[in-house]
Scaffold this motif. Structure first.
Motif, PDB file in Angstrom:
ATOM      1  N   UNK A   1       0.788  -1.236   0.000  1.00 42.49           N
ATOM      2  CA  UNK A   1       0.000   0.000   0.000  1.00 42.49           C
ATOM      3  C   UNK A   1       0.818   1.284   0.000  1.00 42.49           C
ATOM      4  N   UNK A   2       2.115   1.175   0.240  1.00 44.72           N
ATOM      5  CA  UNK A   2       2.943   2.373   0.346  1.00 44.72           C
ATOM      6  C   UNK A   2       2.629   3.178   1.593  1.00 44.72           C
ATOM      7  N   UNK A   3       2.078   2.525   2.609  1.00 44.45           N
ATOM      8  CA  UNK A   3       1.676   3.197   3.856  1.00 44.45           C
ATOM      9  C   UNK A   3       2.135   2.380   5.062  1.00 44.45           C
ATOM     10  N   UNK A   4       2.018   3.005   6.231  1.00 45.76           N
ATOM     11  CA  UNK A   4       2.367   2.327   7.474  1.00 45.76           C
ATOM     12  C   UNK A   4       1.110   1.796   8.161  1.00 45.76           C
ATOM     13  N   UNK A   5       1.313   0.764   8.956  1.00 45.21           N
ATOM     14  CA  UNK A   5       0.238   0.148   9.719  1.00 45.21           C
ATOM     15  C   UNK A   5      -0.143   1.049  10.886  1.00 45.21           C
ATOM     16  N   UNK A   6      -1.431   1.120  11.189  1.00 43.90           N
ATOM     17  CA  UNK A   6      -1.929   1.972  12.273  1.00 43.90           C
ATOM     18  C   UNK A   6      -2.179   1.117  13.525  1.00 43.90           C
ATOM     19  N   UNK A   7      -1.178   1.049  14.391  1.00 45.58           N
ATOM     20  CA  UNK A   7      -1.275   0.229  15.603  1.00 45.58           C
ATOM     21  C   UNK A   7      -2.329   0.752  16.568  1.00 45.58           C
ATOM     22  N   UNK A   8      -2.506   2.046  16.624  1.00 48.46           N
ATOM     23  CA  UNK A   8      -3.513   2.634  17.524  1.00 48.46           C
ATOM     24  C   UNK A   8      -4.914   2.194  17.113  1.00 48.46           C
ATOM     25  N   UNK A   9      -5.208   2.241  15.832  1.00 41.98           N
ATOM     26  CA  UNK A   9      -6.521   1.836  15.309  1.00 41.98           C
ATOM     27  C   UNK A   9      -6.745   0.344  15.567  1.00 41.98           C
ATOM     28  N   UNK A  10      -5.701  -0.448  15.364  1.00 41.14           N
ATOM     29  CA  UNK A  10      -5.797  -1.885  15.635  1.00 41.14           C
ATOM     30  C   UNK A  10      -6.116  -2.130  17.110  1.00 41.14           C
ATOM     31  N   UNK A  11      -5.416  -1.404  17.996  1.00 39.93           N
ATOM     32  CA  UNK A  11      -5.614  -1.568  19.440  1.00 39.93           C
ATOM     33  C   UNK A  11      -7.074  -1.317  19.800  1.00 39.93           C
ATOM     34  N   UNK A  12      -7.636  -0.247  19.247  1.00 31.75           N
ATOM     35  CA  UNK A  12      -9.038   0.091  19.518  1.00 31.75           C
ATOM     36  C   UNK A  12      -9.968  -1.021  19.030  1.00 31.75           C
ATOM     37  N   UNK A  13      -9.673  -1.564  17.874  1.00 28.73           N
ATOM     38  CA  UNK A  13     -10.499  -2.634  17.304  1.00 28.73           C
ATOM     39  C   UNK A  13     -10.452  -3.893  18.183  1.00 28.73           C
ATOM     40  N   UNK A  14      -9.262  -4.258  18.633  1.00 30.34           N
ATOM     41  CA  UNK A  14      -9.110  -5.463  19.463  1.00 30.34           C
ATOM     42  C   UNK A  14      -9.705  -5.238  20.849  1.00 30.34           C
ATOM     43  N   UNK A  15      -9.496  -4.059  21.402  1.00 31.05           N
ATOM     44  CA  UNK A  15     -10.017  -3.738  22.737  1.00 31.05           C
ATOM     45  C   UNK A  15     -11.547  -3.848  22.783  1.00 31.05           C
ATOM     46  N   UNK A  16     -12.187  -3.607  21.670  1.00 31.06           N
ATOM     47  CA  UNK A  16     -13.650  -3.716  21.609  1.00 31.06           C
ATOM     48  C   UNK A  16     -14.114  -5.170  21.727  1.00 31.06           C
ATOM     49  N   UNK A  17     -13.192  -6.129  21.508  1.00 28.55           N
ATOM     50  CA  UNK A  17     -13.534  -7.551  21.583  1.00 28.55           C
ATOM     51  C   UNK A  17     -13.370  -8.130  22.987  1.00 28.55           C
TER      52      UNK A  17
ATOM     53  N   UNK B   1      13.373   4.644  17.270  1.00 25.67           N
ATOM     54  CA  UNK B   1      13.150   4.734  18.710  1.00 25.67           C
ATOM     55  C   UNK B   1      11.871   5.513  19.012  1.00 25.67           C
ATOM     56  N   UNK B   2      11.595   6.556  18.242  1.00 26.85           N
ATOM     57  CA  UNK B   2      10.347   7.303  18.414  1.00 26.85           C
ATOM     58  C   UNK B   2       9.147   6.407  18.118  1.00 26.85           C
ATOM     59  N   UNK B   3       9.252   5.605  17.063  1.00 26.88           N
ATOM     60  CA  UNK B   3       8.180   4.675  16.715  1.00 26.88           C
ATOM     61  C   UNK B   3       7.961   3.663  17.847  1.00 26.88           C
ATOM     62  N   UNK B   4       9.036   3.168  18.430  1.00 31.36           N
ATOM     63  CA  UNK B   4       8.925   2.214  19.534  1.00 31.36           C
ATOM     64  C   UNK B   4       8.255   2.862  20.745  1.00 31.36           C
ATOM     65  N   UNK B   5       8.512   4.136  20.966  1.00 38.29           N
ATOM     66  CA  UNK B   5       7.831   4.863  22.048  1.00 38.29           C
ATOM     67  C   UNK B   5       6.332   4.965  21.768  1.00 38.29           C
ATOM     68  N   UNK B   6       5.966   5.152  20.520  1.00 33.75           N
ATOM     69  CA  UNK B   6       4.545   5.185  20.139  1.00 33.75           C
ATOM     70  C   UNK B   6       3.901   3.830  20.446  1.00 33.75           C
ATOM     71  N   UNK B   7       4.585   2.749  20.099  1.00 32.87           N
ATOM     72  CA  UNK B   7       4.057   1.409  20.392  1.00 32.87           C
ATOM     73  C   UNK B   7       3.836   1.224  21.893  1.00 32.87           C
ATOM     74  N   UNK B   8       4.777   1.693  22.699  1.00 32.60           N
ATOM     75  CA  UNK B   8       4.641   1.596  24.160  1.00 32.60           C
ATOM     76  C   UNK B   8       3.454   2.427  24.637  1.00 32.60           C
ATOM     77  N   UNK B   9       3.318   3.616  24.076  1.00 31.07           N
ATOM     78  CA  UNK B   9       2.208   4.499  24.443  1.00 31.07           C
ATOM     79  C   UNK B   9       0.863   3.861  24.109  1.00 31.07           C
ATOM     80  N   UNK B  10       0.787   3.186  22.973  1.00 30.06           N
ATOM     81  CA  UNK B  10      -0.444   2.502  22.565  1.00 30.06           C
ATOM     82  C   UNK B  10      -0.784   1.403  23.568  1.00 30.06           C
TER      83      UNK B  10
END
Length: 158
Positions: free
Chosen positions: A21-37, A56-65
């Motif tokens: 897709x030429x894009x990055x995966x949205x971990x935050x959106x995925x988290x919300x989708x799974x949390x609803x289950x 390292x900034x990306x890894x911090x985002x993953x931790x924040x999610x």
């Protein structure tokens, strides 16, 4: 409430979504989708540490999610090839947590995990799910999981 464990093969997700897709995966959106289950009891993101500031900034985002980020050093071999594979680590972690959850969710397209999903379904009677880019996900993995979720535009960053 359903207890869920999530295992993200970060390198696989990065390269397959970028290639397809030429894009990055949205971990935050995925988290919300799974949390609803149900309740996310365990969430691990497996990445390679190149010591790169942007990474390292990306890894911090993953931790924040909500992910526990596990890092392995990037290894450059003398012949120029690179090594950075988390398959064994992911497998060990899945086997350790499977007895205490209802659902195992893998974020990968790697067919090597098909045998793992078959095993945890048979032994621990868990539901197994996988998220992957349809055209880049191994058929063996799709066939092995209870539910396959194709990664499409709603799970990508704009």
């Amino acid at each position: 409430m359903k207890k869920i464990a999530v295992f993200a093969d970060v390198q696989n997700m990065y390269y397959t979504t970028r290639q397809a897709y030429g894009k990055q995966f949205n971990y935050r959106k995925l988290w919300q989708k799974i949390e609803a289950q149900g309740e996310i009891i365990y969430a691990y993101a497996y990445a390679i540490d190149r010591g790169d500031n942007q990474q390292q900034k990306f890894q911090e985002v993953l931790k924040y999610v909500g992910f526990d980020v596990k890092l392995k050093p990037f290894i450059q071999r003398s012949d120029g090839t690179a090594k950075g594979d988390w398959d064994v680590g992911i497998t060990i972690d899945v086997m350790e947590v499977a007895p205490s959850v209802d659902t195992i969710i893998l974020l990968t397209g790697d067919g090597d995990f098909a045998i793992l999903l078959d095993k945890v379904k048979d032994v621990y009677h868990v539901t197994t799910e996988a998220y992957g880019v349809p055209k880049l996900t191994a058929k063996a993995l799709i066939d092995a999981c209870s539910v396959f979720h194709p990664i499409e535009s709603e799970l990508l960053l704009n």
